[in-house]
Design a protein around this motif. Structure first.
Motif, PDB file in Angstrom:
ATOM      1  N   LEU A   1      13.765   4.686 -14.324  1.00 54.16           N
ATOM      2  CA  LEU A   1      13.024   3.343 -14.231  1.00 54.16           C
ATOM      3  C   LEU A   1      12.286   3.332 -12.648  1.00 54.16           C
ATOM      4  CD1 LEU A   1      12.258   0.479 -14.679  1.00 54.16           C
ATOM      5  CD2 LEU A   1      14.690  -0.193 -13.590  1.00 54.16           C
ATOM      6  N   SER A   2      13.248   3.924 -11.583  1.00 56.72           N
ATOM      7  CA  SER A   2      12.606   3.975 -10.490  1.00 56.72           C
ATOM      8  C   SER A   2      11.264   5.044 -10.218  1.00 56.72           C
ATOM      9  CB  SER A   2      13.562   4.280  -9.286  1.00 56.72           C
ATOM     10  OG  SER A   2      14.256   5.447  -9.709  1.00 56.72           O
ATOM     11  N   SER A   3      11.290   5.998 -11.020  1.00 51.59           N
ATOM     12  CA  SER A   3      10.121   6.985 -11.141  1.00 51.59           C
ATOM     13  C   SER A   3       9.188   6.379 -11.958  1.00 51.59           C
ATOM     14  CB  SER A   3      10.476   8.295 -11.976  1.00 51.59           C
ATOM     15  OG  SER A   3      11.662   9.098 -11.452  1.00 51.59           O
ATOM     16  N   ALA A   4       9.368   5.642 -12.778  1.00 49.25           N
ATOM     17  CA  ALA A   4       8.057   5.179 -13.498  1.00 49.25           C
ATOM     18  C   ALA A   4       7.444   3.836 -12.776  1.00 49.25           C
ATOM     19  CB  ALA A   4       8.590   4.182 -14.975  1.00 49.25           C
ATOM     20  N   VAL A   5       8.643   3.091 -12.091  1.00 46.25           N
ATOM     21  CA  VAL A   5       8.038   1.818 -11.063  1.00 46.25           C
ATOM     22  C   VAL A   5       7.210   2.679  -9.947  1.00 46.25           C
ATOM     23  CG1 VAL A   5       8.624   0.133  -9.458  1.00 46.25           C
ATOM     24  CG2 VAL A   5       9.639   0.441 -11.853  1.00 46.25           C
ATOM     25  N   GLY A   6       7.609   3.730  -9.214  1.00 43.81           N
ATOM     26  CA  GLY A   6       7.024   4.418  -8.105  1.00 43.81           C
ATOM     27  C   GLY A   6       5.691   4.879  -8.635  1.00 43.81           C
ATOM     28  N   MET A   7       5.679   5.479  -9.911  1.00 43.79           N
ATOM     29  CA  MET A   7       4.301   6.019 -10.276  1.00 43.79           C
ATOM     30  C   MET A   7       3.158   5.167 -10.529  1.00 43.79           C
ATOM     31  SD  MET A   7       3.146   9.101 -10.958  1.00 43.79           S
ATOM     32  CE  MET A   7       1.496   9.608 -11.368  1.00 43.79           C
ATOM     33  N   ASP A   8       3.709   4.010 -11.189  1.00 39.06           N
ATOM     34  CA  ASP A   8       2.624   2.799 -11.475  1.00 39.06           C
ATOM     35  C   ASP A   8       2.412   2.049 -10.272  1.00 39.06           C
ATOM     36  OD1 ASP A   8       1.476   0.388 -12.564  1.00 39.06           O
ATOM     37  OD2 ASP A   8       2.331   1.032 -14.482  1.00 39.06           O
ATOM     38  N   LYS A   9       1.246   2.120  -9.654  1.00 40.57           N
ATOM     39  CA  LYS A   9       1.207   1.348  -8.494  1.00 40.57           C
ATOM     40  C   LYS A   9       1.041   0.101  -8.469  1.00 40.57           C
ATOM     41  CE  LYS A   9      -1.738   5.026  -6.410  1.00 40.57           C
ATOM     42  NZ  LYS A   9      -1.651   6.096  -7.446  1.00 40.57           N
TER      43      LYS A   9
ATOM     44  N   PHE B   1       1.362  -2.719   6.774  1.00 45.09           N
ATOM     45  CA  PHE B   1       1.628  -2.766   5.134  1.00 45.09           C
ATOM     46  C   PHE B   1       2.045  -1.530   4.458  1.00 45.09           C
ATOM     47  CE2 PHE B   1      -1.972  -5.075   7.023  1.00 45.09           C
ATOM     48  CZ  PHE B   1      -1.849  -6.428   6.333  1.00 45.09           C
ATOM     49  N   VAL B   2       2.958  -1.613   3.483  1.00 44.81           N
ATOM     50  CA  VAL B   2       3.355  -0.411   2.728  1.00 44.81           C
ATOM     51  C   VAL B   2       2.182  -0.327   1.634  1.00 44.81           C
ATOM     52  CG1 VAL B   2       4.894   0.452   0.936  1.00 44.81           C
ATOM     53  CG2 VAL B   2       5.717  -0.720   2.878  1.00 44.81           C
ATOM     54  N   ASN B   3       1.593   0.912   1.941  1.00 46.31           N
ATOM     55  CA  ASN B   3       0.576   1.289   0.804  1.00 46.31           C
ATOM     56  C   ASN B   3       0.915   1.757  -0.261  1.00 46.31           C
ATOM     57  OD1 ASN B   3      -2.292   1.680   0.135  1.00 46.31           O
ATOM     58  ND2 ASN B   3      -2.204   3.787   0.886  1.00 46.31           N
ATOM     59  N   GLU B   4       1.846   2.771  -0.476  1.00 45.69           N
ATOM     60  CA  GLU B   4       2.491   3.263  -1.472  1.00 45.69           C
ATOM     61  C   GLU B   4       3.850   4.031  -1.309  1.00 45.69           C
ATOM     62  OE1 GLU B   4       0.440   6.978  -3.446  1.00 45.69           O
ATOM     63  OE2 GLU B   4      -0.946   5.224  -3.079  1.00 45.69           O
ATOM     64  N   LEU B   5       4.487   4.049  -2.405  1.00 46.26           N
ATOM     65  CA  LEU B   5       5.697   5.041  -2.434  1.00 46.26           C
ATOM     66  C   LEU B   5       5.526   6.376  -3.355  1.00 46.26           C
ATOM     67  CD1 LEU B   5       7.192   2.225  -2.219  1.00 46.26           C
ATOM     68  CD2 LEU B   5       9.321   3.510  -2.389  1.00 46.26           C
ATOM     69  N   ASN B   6       5.919   7.334  -2.703  1.00 45.83           N
ATOM     70  CA  ASN B   6       5.604   8.636  -3.749  1.00 45.83           C
ATOM     71  C   ASN B   6       7.187   9.277  -4.093  1.00 45.83           C
ATOM     72  OD1 ASN B   6       5.345  11.267  -4.581  1.00 45.83           O
ATOM     73  ND2 ASN B   6       3.214  11.586  -3.820  1.00 45.83           N
ATOM     74  N   THR B   7       7.594   9.095  -5.189  1.00 45.17           N
ATOM     75  CA  THR B   7       9.020   9.326  -5.395  1.00 45.17           C
ATOM     76  C   THR B   7       9.264  10.951  -5.537  1.00 45.17           C
ATOM     77  OG1 THR B   7       8.647   9.064  -7.911  1.00 45.17           O
ATOM     78  CG2 THR B   7       9.552   7.379  -6.577  1.00 45.17           C
ATOM     79  N   LEU B   8       8.150  11.733  -5.600  1.00 44.30           N
ATOM     80  CA  LEU B   8       8.313  13.070  -5.545  1.00 44.30           C
ATOM     81  C   LEU B   8       7.274  13.736  -4.744  1.00 44.30           C
ATOM     82  CD1 LEU B   8       9.966  15.362  -6.328  1.00 44.30           C
ATOM     83  CD2 LEU B   8       8.318  15.875  -8.221  1.00 44.30           C
ATOM     84  N   PRO B   9       7.205  13.524  -3.153  1.00 39.40           N
ATOM     85  CA  PRO B   9       6.354  13.871  -2.367  1.00 39.40           C
ATOM     86  C   PRO B   9       5.901  15.372  -2.262  1.00 39.40           C
ATOM     87  CG  PRO B   9       8.405  13.115  -1.046  1.00 39.40           C
ATOM     88  CD  PRO B   9       8.488  12.917  -2.460  1.00 39.40           C
ATOM     89  N   GLY B  10       4.984  15.619  -1.868  1.00 35.74           N
ATOM     90  CA  GLY B  10       4.513  17.190  -1.608  1.00 35.74           C
ATOM     91  C   GLY B  10       5.671  17.986  -0.884  1.00 35.74           C
ATOM     92  N   PHE B  11       5.970  19.145  -1.424  1.00 40.33           N
ATOM     93  CA  PHE B  11       7.053  20.001  -0.878  1.00 40.33           C
ATOM     94  C   PHE B  11       6.419  21.280  -0.499  1.00 40.33           C
ATOM     95  CE2 PHE B  11      10.652  17.399  -1.995  1.00 40.33           C
ATOM     96  CZ  PHE B  11      11.552  17.609  -0.961  1.00 40.33           C
TER      97      PHE B  11
END
Length: 378
Positions: free
Chosen positions: A143-151, A323-333
């Motif tokens: 769920l959190s992955s799906a919500v985080g991916m969908d802006k 302002f929070v622009n967005e979350l990235n649940t798998l940021p660049g590594f």
């Protein structure tokens, strides 16, 4: 973790437009895991969706190589025999088997570490697969992955919890095609605008549209990547980023800043630039730093996050607004990515970050309903 080495499957590549970025992030993760003494198994996914077991000599050669100058040039290859994932012989493990001979097992994994950016890897799809296989895995759940991916869904979740976001509108392809006057769909927003596909990362498909620019072309570009488009009001300010790490009690890292050219941090600057645009820690008033760290944890909690996320902000210094622009649940590594840098500035180096993430994967798995804790009562 307790110091016990585990066998970790690093999943990378995939069919999304962020395939190359994923391969670069995967090499960074694999190096850090190996440095902590874990056994790394590299599982690359072709652009057509075929899962491949990267041969050990190929993986070892890349782990021992010297990091390239540009992040995108330093990456794992997707190569090797086709394989499948099946439930392992022990509870909580997953078997890597030959695709054409499922009875032939190559190896069993104790935990999966998805390093798949974008659709199919960051949106809950691979998380659902791993849940069905009953194996612990790193990062946010379905769920959190799906919500985080969908802006669009993400902004709804943030607003419901009182987290400030930029003014925006959204519409689907059918609404756009039926509009007699496209600009009426963005009435109420001040220009410049940022036009984005709702479900894509790494700045792919995003356009900055100033007054007099071609809004139609920007929306059509976004629609090449998704059927839903988000249009945000531009905020004149500084681009700041903060990492979140943890489970029930997540923590926020130091705050970093991205100094950009051309108005915004696009895909080319992120992965093909020769200069490092990141300043860590960002030079900010103490109260703004703490505000960003507090909002990062709130945003992470709002989407039900677990493990990690990078939270991106816009800071309007003149108005004093964040302002929070967005979350990235798998940021660049990659070796040049912001997430490892802000944690390093907080005293947690890259290998310790990935080690903690693996421990968090086991902790969530053990806490599932109906799971008996090791050595504990029912």
């Amino acid at each position: 973790m307790s110091g016990a080495a585990v066998r970790i499957g690093v999943l990378f590549g995939g069919p999304s437009a962020e395939h190359e970025v994923s391969c670069a992030s995967a090499l960074g993760v694999a190096r850090a895991l190996a440095e902590r003494g874990h056994q790394v198994v590299a599982l690359g996914i072709d652009r057509d969706g075929t899962l491949r077991l990267v041969p050990e000599p190929v993986l070892a050669g890349h782990l021992a190589s010297v990091a390239a100058g540009r992040a995108i040039d330093d990456r794992l290859p997707v190569t090797g025999p086709p394989v499948e994932l099946r439930r392992g012989s022990r509870a909580g493990t997953v078997a890597v088997t030959a695709a054409d001979a499922p009875a032939s097992r190559y190896v069993e994994l104790d935990v999966a570490f998805p390093v798949l950016h974008g659709p199919y890897g960051e949106d809950g799809v691979v998380q659902g697969l791993l849940e069905s296989l009953g194996v612990p895995y790193v990062g946010c759940g379905i769920l959190s992955s799906a919500v985080g991916m969908d802006k669009v869904a993400m902004k709804r979740a943030l607003r419901a919890e009182g987290v400030p976001t930029t003014p925006h509108v959204w519409f689907d392809a059918a609404t756009w095609r039926a509009a007699e006057d496209p600009e009426k769909l963005v009435v109420g927003l001040r220009w410049p605008l940022f036009v984005k596909p709702a479900r894509m990362g790494s700045s792919i498909g995003i356009s900055r549209v100033a007054e007099g620019d071609d809004l139609v072309a920007a929306v059509e570009e976004a629609l090449r990547h998704d059927q839903v488009v988000l249009v945000e009001q531009g905020v004149t300010g500084r681009e700041l980023e903060c990492g979140v790490l943890g489970g029930w009690r997540p923590e926020a890292s130091a705050v970093g800043e991205v100094r950009v050219t051309g108005g915004w941090f696009d895909y080319r600057q992120k992965y093909f630039g020769d200069a490092d645009p990141m300043i860590v820690p960002a030079q900010l008033p103490a109260e703004i730093t703490e505000r960003i760290r507090e909002l990062s944890v709130r945003a992470f909690t709002a989407i039900g996050g677990w493990g990690l996320a990078r939270v991106d902000f816009l800071y309007d210094e003149t108005a004093g607004e964040v302002f929070v622009n967005e979350l990235n649940t798998l940021p660049g590594f990659t070796a040049h990515s912001m997430y490892p840098k802000v944690w390093a500035a907080s005293g947690v180096d890259y290998p310790e970050v990935v080690d903690r993430l693996v421990a968090l994967a086991f902790a969530r798995h053990a806490a599932r309903p109906g799971v008996r804790p090791a050595g504990g009562a029912a």
